[in-house]
Design an enzyme around this catalytic site. Structure first.
Site, PDB file in Angstrom:
ATOM      1  N   VAL A   1       0.829  -1.203   0.000  1.00 31.38           N
ATOM      2  CA  VAL A   1       0.000   0.000   0.000  1.00 31.38           C
ATOM      3  C   VAL A   1       0.865   1.256   0.000  1.00 31.38           C
ATOM      4  CG1 VAL A   1      -1.619   1.351   1.404  1.00 31.38           C
ATOM      5  CG2 VAL A   1      -2.013  -1.094   1.048  1.00 31.38           C
ATOM      6  N   GLU A   2       1.947   1.233   0.761  1.00 32.18           N
ATOM      7  CA  GLU A   2       2.784   2.430   0.892  1.00 32.18           C
ATOM      8  C   GLU A   2       3.534   2.766  -0.392  1.00 32.18           C
ATOM      9  OE1 GLU A   2       3.124   4.651   3.262  1.00 32.18           O
ATOM     10  OE2 GLU A   2       1.719   3.695   4.644  1.00 32.18           O
TER      11      GLU A   2
END
Length: 336
Positions: free
Chosen positions: A124-125
């Site tokens: 996600v990051e």
């Protein structure tokens, strides 16, 4: 490219401060106070700090990105979810997991955080390290520390931490690149988080978030463990919320799990699974315009994920991606 701090200080020392162009951060009143503080608190050479700040640029784009929108958009869980729960993100996560299975298992054993959660956060990051940001970090943090009063104190602190990190890592402070808010590398840690939670997980004597995913794996697990991750405990489960329930009042109780099972039951809210944890929960509302709101009960480990990013949408995207990765990884290993 990395340079030693000694080399960086030497090269910065060759710059004549009086010759800097007018309006640089070397002459900004707040930057001058910052340099004084770095010398008094941490023993930095004031001239070296100002020389580094003199090479920083005001990044107006940084302020545009961090400033709250004047007309906030409507929250949409399905739109947010679609950004992270797609085939390519899952395929990339499986490839990352397979490439670093040993380190992920070691992190799970040492810190109690499942591999799929670690992989999902990195996914996600930064899309497993593909999108780590291209803002020069001193410039980004200086812009926010000295030219964005609403959050100046926070980012002045992160700029301080960046200089300390550079000294510890024997790097030129101007060699760091990351997000517009100063987050760095695979896991997008701010400088303060690197100094507090990063670990040398590959044991090579240095922490490298730019090129070494193994350090990121151990550091994400350590971060979650230090914020209270409970080994083997439930993250979240779907909730059944009757139409007559005052769900918003329970949502407004906050993201930290504080609603006792008895209080939820009294409100008519039950878990949509057998044998839910007998533990306090938070009621999470995942709203999408034009669709029924999706409700979940989030437990302590759900709250811990929000310590990474204080958003229930973020935590649920991490959790759903983690579950998809876990199921897909299990099927690929079974097929072998």
């Amino acid at each position: 490219m990395k340079r030693t701090l000694a080399a960086a200080t030497l090269s910065l020392g060759l710059i004549s401060l009086p010759g800097l162009a007018s309006g640089t951060y070397a002459e900004h009143p707040e930057a001058l106070r910052f340099a004084d503080s770095m010398q008094e608190k941490h023993g930095f050479e004031r001239s070296a700090v100002l020389a580094a700040l003199g090479q920083a640029r005001h990044e107006s784009r940084v302020i545009d990105l961090i400033r709250p929108p004047t007309t906030p958009g409507t929250r949409s869980w399905q739109r947010y979810r679609a950004r992270f729960l797609d085939g390519k993100r899952i395929e990339g996560g499986i490839a990352f997991w397979q490439a670093h299975a040993g380190a992920l298992q070691k992190a799970a054993d040492q810190f109690g955080v499942p591999p799929e959660i670690i992989v999902a956060i990195i996914g996600v990051e930064t899309y497993y390290g593909r999108n780590t940001g291209n803002f020069e970090t001193v410039s980004a943090l200086a812009t926010l520390a000295f030219d964005y009063p609403p959050r100046a104190a926070l980012f002045r602190g992160e700029l301080e931490q960046l200089f300390l990190l550079a000294r510890e890592q024997v790097r030129d402070p101007l060699s760091y690149y990351g997000s517009y808010a100063g987050a760095l590398g695979y896991p997008q840690f701010l400088p303060s988080s690197i100094r507090n939670y990063a670990v040398d997980f590959d044991g090579n004597g240095q922490i490298d978030f730019d090129n070494e995913p193994i350090d990121a794996i151990g550091s994400v697990a350590n971060y979650l463990a230090r914020h209270g991750w409970v080994r083997g405990e439930t993250v979240a489960i779907p909730a059944l919320v009757p139409a007559e329930a005052n769900a918003q009042a329970l949502v407004d109780a906050g993201i930290e799990p504080s609603l006792a099972p008895e209080a939820l039951a009294a409100a008519g809210i039950v878990a949509a699974s057998a044998n839910p944890p007998a533990a306090p929960a938070t009621l999470v509302d995942l709203a999408t315009p034009g669709a029924p709101t999706e409700y979940w009960l989030g437990y302590r480990n759900f709250y811990v994920i929000t310590r990474y990013n204080k958003s229930s949408f973020y935590a649920m995207a991490v959790y759903e991606l983690a579950r998809a990765l876990r199921d897909q990884y299990a099927s690929t290993t079974t097929e072998r």
